[in-house]
Motif scaffolding. Sequence first.
Motif, PDB file in Angstrom:
ATOM      1  N   ALA A 299       0.840  -1.206   0.000  1.00 35.91           N
ATOM      2  CA  ALA A 299       0.000   0.000   0.000  1.00 35.91           C
ATOM      3  C   ALA A 299       0.874   1.255   0.000  1.00 35.91           C
ATOM      4  O   ALA A 299       0.628   2.201  -0.751  1.00 35.91           O
ATOM      5  N   ARG A 300       1.918   1.251   0.837  1.00 38.79           N
ATOM      6  CA  ARG A 300       2.775   2.439   0.991  1.00 38.79           C
ATOM      7  C   ARG A 300       3.466   2.792  -0.322  1.00 38.79           C
ATOM      8  O   ARG A 300       3.600   3.951  -0.674  1.00 38.79           O
ATOM      9  N   HIS A 301       3.909   1.780  -1.041  1.00 37.97           N
ATOM     10  CA  HIS A 301       4.683   2.031  -2.266  1.00 37.97           C
ATOM     11  C   HIS A 301       3.818   1.935  -3.532  1.00 37.97           C
ATOM     12  O   HIS A 301       4.345   2.061  -4.639  1.00 37.97           O
ATOM     13  N   GLY A 302       2.532   1.657  -3.372  1.00 37.59           N
ATOM     14  CA  GLY A 302       1.659   1.550  -4.544  1.00 37.59           C
ATOM     15  C   GLY A 302       2.095   0.438  -5.498  1.00 37.59           C
ATOM     16  O   GLY A 302       2.002   0.598  -6.722  1.00 37.59           O
ATOM     17  N   ILE A 303       2.552  -0.675  -4.928  1.00 38.13           N
ATOM     18  CA  ILE A 303       3.036  -1.774  -5.776  1.00 38.13           C
ATOM     19  C   ILE A 303       1.843  -2.526  -6.377  1.00 38.13           C
ATOM     20  O   ILE A 303       0.910  -2.900  -5.659  1.00 38.13           O
ATOM     21  N   GLN A 304       1.887  -2.731  -7.692  1.00 38.67           N
ATOM     22  CA  GLN A 304       0.825  -3.483  -8.358  1.00 38.67           C
ATOM     23  C   GLN A 304       1.388  -4.803  -8.839  1.00 38.67           C
ATOM     24  O   GLN A 304       2.333  -4.817  -9.649  1.00 38.67           O
ATOM     25  N   PRO A 305       0.830  -5.921  -8.356  1.00 38.12           N
ATOM     26  CA  PRO A 305       1.321  -7.220  -8.816  1.00 38.12           C
ATOM     27  C   PRO A 305       1.271  -7.316 -10.341  1.00 38.12           C
ATOM     28  O   PRO A 305       0.336  -6.806 -10.976  1.00 38.12           O
ATOM     29  N   VAL A 306       2.268  -7.950 -10.910  1.00 41.31           N
ATOM     30  CA  VAL A 306       2.342  -8.079 -12.373  1.00 41.31           C
ATOM     31  C   VAL A 306       1.626  -9.368 -12.773  1.00 41.31           C
ATOM     32  O   VAL A 306       2.075 -10.472 -12.453  1.00 41.31           O
ATOM     33  N   ILE A 307       0.497  -9.184 -13.462  1.00 44.00           N
ATOM     34  CA  ILE A 307      -0.299 -10.345 -13.890  1.00 44.00           C
ATOM     35  C   ILE A 307      -0.055 -10.570 -15.376  1.00 44.00           C
ATOM     36  O   ILE A 307      -0.319  -9.693 -16.204  1.00 44.00           O
ATOM     37  N   ASP A 308       0.444 -11.741 -15.677  1.00 43.40           N
ATOM     38  CA  ASP A 308       0.754 -12.108 -17.067  1.00 43.40           C
ATOM     39  C   ASP A 308      -0.529 -12.264 -17.868  1.00 43.40           C
ATOM     40  O   ASP A 308      -0.692 -11.687 -18.947  1.00 43.40           O
ATOM     41  N   ARG A 309      -1.468 -13.050 -17.304  1.00 39.97           N
ATOM     42  CA  ARG A 309      -2.695 -13.355 -18.032  1.00 39.97           C
ATOM     43  C   ARG A 309      -3.736 -13.879 -17.044  1.00 39.97           C
ATOM     44  O   ARG A 309      -3.367 -14.520 -16.056  1.00 39.97           O
ATOM     45  N   GLU A 310      -5.012 -13.601 -17.340  1.00 40.06           N
ATOM     46  CA  GLU A 310      -6.100 -14.145 -16.513  1.00 40.06           C
ATOM     47  C   GLU A 310      -6.918 -15.115 -17.352  1.00 40.06           C
ATOM     48  O   GLU A 310      -7.194 -14.856 -18.527  1.00 40.06           O
ATOM     49  N   PHE A 311      -7.300 -16.218 -16.740  1.00 38.64           N
ATOM     50  CA  PHE A 311      -8.098 -17.254 -17.413  1.00 38.64           C
ATOM     51  C   PHE A 311      -9.427 -17.417 -16.676  1.00 38.64           C
ATOM     52  O   PHE A 311      -9.463 -17.326 -15.448  1.00 38.64           O
ATOM     53  N   PRO A 312     -10.519 -17.733 -17.406  1.00 37.52           N
ATOM     54  CA  PRO A 312     -11.768 -18.056 -16.709  1.00 37.52           C
ATOM     55  C   PRO A 312     -11.648 -19.410 -15.995  1.00 37.52           C
ATOM     56  O   PRO A 312     -10.802 -20.233 -16.361  1.00 37.52           O
ATOM     57  N   PHE A 313     -12.519 -19.621 -15.008  1.00 34.38           N
ATOM     58  CA  PHE A 313     -12.476 -20.851 -14.188  1.00 34.38           C
ATOM     59  C   PHE A 313     -12.494 -22.106 -15.062  1.00 34.38           C
ATOM     60  O   PHE A 313     -11.758 -23.055 -14.823  1.00 34.38           O
ATOM     61  N   ALA A 314     -13.329 -22.069 -16.105  1.00 36.69           N
ATOM     62  CA  ALA A 314     -13.471 -23.255 -16.966  1.00 36.69           C
ATOM     63  C   ALA A 314     -12.168 -23.582 -17.690  1.00 36.69           C
ATOM     64  O   ALA A 314     -11.982 -24.704 -18.171  1.00 36.69           O
ATOM     65  N   GLU A 315     -11.255 -22.604 -17.765  1.00 37.67           N
ATOM     66  CA  GLU A 315      -9.997 -22.824 -18.497  1.00 37.67           C
ATOM     67  C   GLU A 315      -8.793 -22.967 -17.570  1.00 37.67           C
ATOM     68  O   GLU A 315      -7.648 -22.716 -17.971  1.00 37.67           O
ATOM     69  N   ALA A 316      -9.041 -23.400 -16.338  1.00 42.25           N
ATOM     70  CA  ALA A 316      -7.926 -23.586 -15.388  1.00 42.25           C
ATOM     71  C   ALA A 316      -6.848 -24.529 -15.945  1.00 42.25           C
ATOM     72  O   ALA A 316      -5.650 -24.261 -15.777  1.00 42.25           O
ATOM     73  N   PRO A 317      -7.219 -25.632 -16.624  1.00 45.78           N
ATOM     74  CA  PRO A 317      -6.156 -26.488 -17.173  1.00 45.78           C
ATOM     75  C   PRO A 317      -5.267 -25.734 -18.174  1.00 45.78           C
ATOM     76  O   PRO A 317      -4.048 -25.955 -18.218  1.00 45.78           O
ATOM     77  N   ALA A 318      -5.865 -24.826 -18.958  1.00 45.86           N
ATOM     78  CA  ALA A 318      -5.051 -24.039 -19.907  1.00 45.86           C
ATOM     79  C   ALA A 318      -4.128 -23.081 -19.162  1.00 45.86           C
ATOM     80  O   ALA A 318      -3.003 -22.808 -19.599  1.00 45.86           O
ATOM     81  N   ALA A 319      -4.594 -22.584 -18.015  1.00 46.90           N
ATOM     82  CA  ALA A 319      -3.744 -21.708 -17.203  1.00 46.90           C
ATOM     83  C   ALA A 319      -2.523 -22.484 -16.700  1.00 46.90           C
ATOM     84  O   ALA A 319      -1.393 -21.980 -16.720  1.00 46.90           O
ATOM     85  N   LEU A 320      -2.760 -23.720 -16.292  1.00 48.50           N
ATOM     86  CA  LEU A 320      -1.648 -24.559 -15.816  1.00 48.50           C
ATOM     87  C   LEU A 320      -0.680 -24.866 -16.961  1.00 48.50           C
ATOM     88  O   LEU A 320       0.540 -24.880 -16.774  1.00 48.50           O
ATOM     89  N   THR A 321      -1.228 -25.076 -18.153  1.00 40.89           N
ATOM     90  CA  THR A 321      -0.379 -25.326 -19.322  1.00 40.89           C
ATOM     91  C   THR A 321       0.493 -24.105 -19.619  1.00 40.89           C
ATOM     92  O   THR A 321       1.677 -24.233 -19.947  1.00 40.89           O
ATOM     93  N   ARG A 322      -0.096 -22.914 -19.488  1.00 38.20           N
ATOM     94  CA  ARG A 322       0.687 -21.678 -19.708  1.00 38.20           C
ATOM     95  C   ARG A 322       1.830 -21.592 -18.689  1.00 38.20           C
ATOM     96  O   ARG A 322       2.956 -21.256 -19.036  1.00 38.20           O
ATOM     97  N   LEU A 323       1.534 -21.915 -17.436  1.00 39.36           N
ATOM     98  CA  LEU A 323       2.584 -21.874 -16.404  1.00 39.36           C
ATOM     99  C   LEU A 323       3.692 -22.868 -16.747  1.00 39.36           C
ATOM    100  O   LEU A 323       4.880 -22.550 -16.680  1.00 39.36           O
ATOM    101  N   ARG A 324       3.269 -24.062 -17.141  1.00 40.66           N
ATOM    102  CA  ARG A 324       4.242 -25.115 -17.454  1.00 40.66           C
ATOM    103  C   ARG A 324       5.132 -24.716 -18.629  1.00 40.66           C
ATOM    104  O   ARG A 324       6.296 -25.087 -18.689  1.00 40.66           O
ATOM    105  N   SER A 325       4.599 -23.923 -19.547  1.00 39.29           N
ATOM    106  CA  SER A 325       5.346 -23.533 -20.751  1.00 39.29           C
ATOM    107  C   SER A 325       6.508 -22.600 -20.412  1.00 39.29           C
ATOM    108  O   SER A 325       7.466 -22.481 -21.175  1.00 39.29           O
ATOM    109  N   GLY A 326       6.397 -21.905 -19.257  1.00 38.42           N
ATOM    110  CA  GLY A 326       7.441 -20.946 -18.879  1.00 38.42           C
ATOM    111  C   GLY A 326       7.400 -19.670 -19.709  1.00 38.42           C
ATOM    112  O   GLY A 326       8.295 -18.842 -19.613  1.00 38.42           O
ATOM    113  N   GLY A 327       6.357 -19.505 -20.515  1.00 45.24           N
ATOM    114  CA  GLY A 327       6.272 -18.301 -21.349  1.00 45.24           C
ATOM    115  C   GLY A 327       5.813 -17.074 -20.586  1.00 45.24           C
ATOM    116  O   GLY A 327       5.875 -15.957 -21.107  1.00 45.24           O
ATOM    117  N   HIS A 328       5.357 -17.258 -19.363  1.00 46.47           N
ATOM    118  CA  HIS A 328       4.761 -16.150 -18.609  1.00 46.47           C
ATOM    119  C   HIS A 328       5.827 -15.227 -18.014  1.00 46.47           C
ATOM    120  O   HIS A 328       6.994 -15.597 -17.886  1.00 46.47           O
TER     121      HIS A 328
END
Length: 338
Positions: A299-328
């Motif tokens: 809060a003090r430094h106004g840090i915003q987490p860096v989000i690579d990509r957001e996936f809908p709940f139904a696409e959680a397996p695709a989110a895991l595949t993206r993580l596994r790819s290391g492209g994020h």
Amino acid sequence: MQRYEVHPAHSTSPLQLTRFDPAPLGDNQVAVAIKAVSLNYRDILVSQNTYFSPIPDGLVPCSDGAGEVVAVGKEVRGLSIGDRVATLFFPRWQSGPPEAASISGALGAEMDGALTEHFVSEESGLIKIPDAISFSEAATLPCAALTAWNALFEAGNLKPGQTVLLLGTGGVSIFALQFAKAAGARVIITSSDDSKLEHAQRLGADHGINYKTFPDWAQEVLRLTAGQGVDVVVEVGGPGTLERSLMSLRTGGRIAYIGVLTGLAAQANPVMLIPKVASIHGIFVGNRAMFSAMLDAIARHGIQPVIDREFPFAEAPAALTRLRSGGHFGKIVIQVGN
Ligand SMILES: NC(=O)c1ccc[n+]([C@@H]2O[C@H](COP(=O)([O-])OP(=O)(O)OC[C@H]3O[C@@H](n4cnc5c(N)ncnc54)[C@H](OP(=O)(O)O)[C@@H]3O)[C@@H](O)[C@H]2O)c1
């Protein structure tokens, strides 16, 4: 209600979407409508049952969730319906040094985790989040951010003007970059990808080293530090990078030993600890008190987490595949509910 389960012994699919009926709430329990979950490298290990501890069949994965309290048991005092909360990786580690008991029951490995529409926890396993942080941002904090915080400021004792070395541009390293810069430290970061190094430099990194182009990156670190080495290494690589991390360290430097990105099996020779008079400190995420201090700093430094990509709940397996790819770069988030 829906949730994901892992059945490593019985299924080749890493995540299985299932329906369930929530159990009646205990007196000390809190029910949370999860709004967002973030993935960690650990979730790959959990989904294939190669994590430190054996994974119970049918486990709900993921340690990192954020959402809104929708019901509280009659003994709950500190949380109310409508509160915005995040999960704690170690629901029993509230403060002080870790004990075997306090780091038992880790979420998303030993106990059911957050990849569910309806999450139930003891009150002590949740922390309130500020209104200024979105659910997606809050969901990135329980594991990667807290690990980076602990590594830099608890184990690493990082001070303004000191130099820190970060390996790769995943969740832990990018939080470490943001926290270290906010604390006035100098940052050297490595990556396999020049465009990720440019992104890290836009976030404040002082120097980037491509570890594919410079496999002997410790020499580059020494060159960039006039032969002195760095004060702290946030060591997420494991056995395959440890020796080069030790070479990169200044005399009296500290290694926060965190990750296993290069695997568990390789051998590393720690002999350079002696002439470097260095210390190596195992890190396991962190406790609630550290989480609170980290939220204050965000809060003090106004840090915003860096989000690579957001996936809908139904696409959680695709989110895991993206993580596994290391492209994020940074964190991958799954949105849950509406
Ligand atoms: N001990 C703990 O409490 C704790 C907590 C959190 C995480 N961890 C561990 O820390 C590690 C990182 O976790 P994470 O969630 O941040 O992972 P992540 O987001 O999946 O980060 C993966 C990134 O690491 C980089 N990488 C891969 N191999 C590398 C290597 N040989 N050298 C340097 N960088 C490499 C790559 O970055 P580039 O694409 O830029 O090359 C890759 O994209 C994992 O092993 C995880 O299990 C431990």
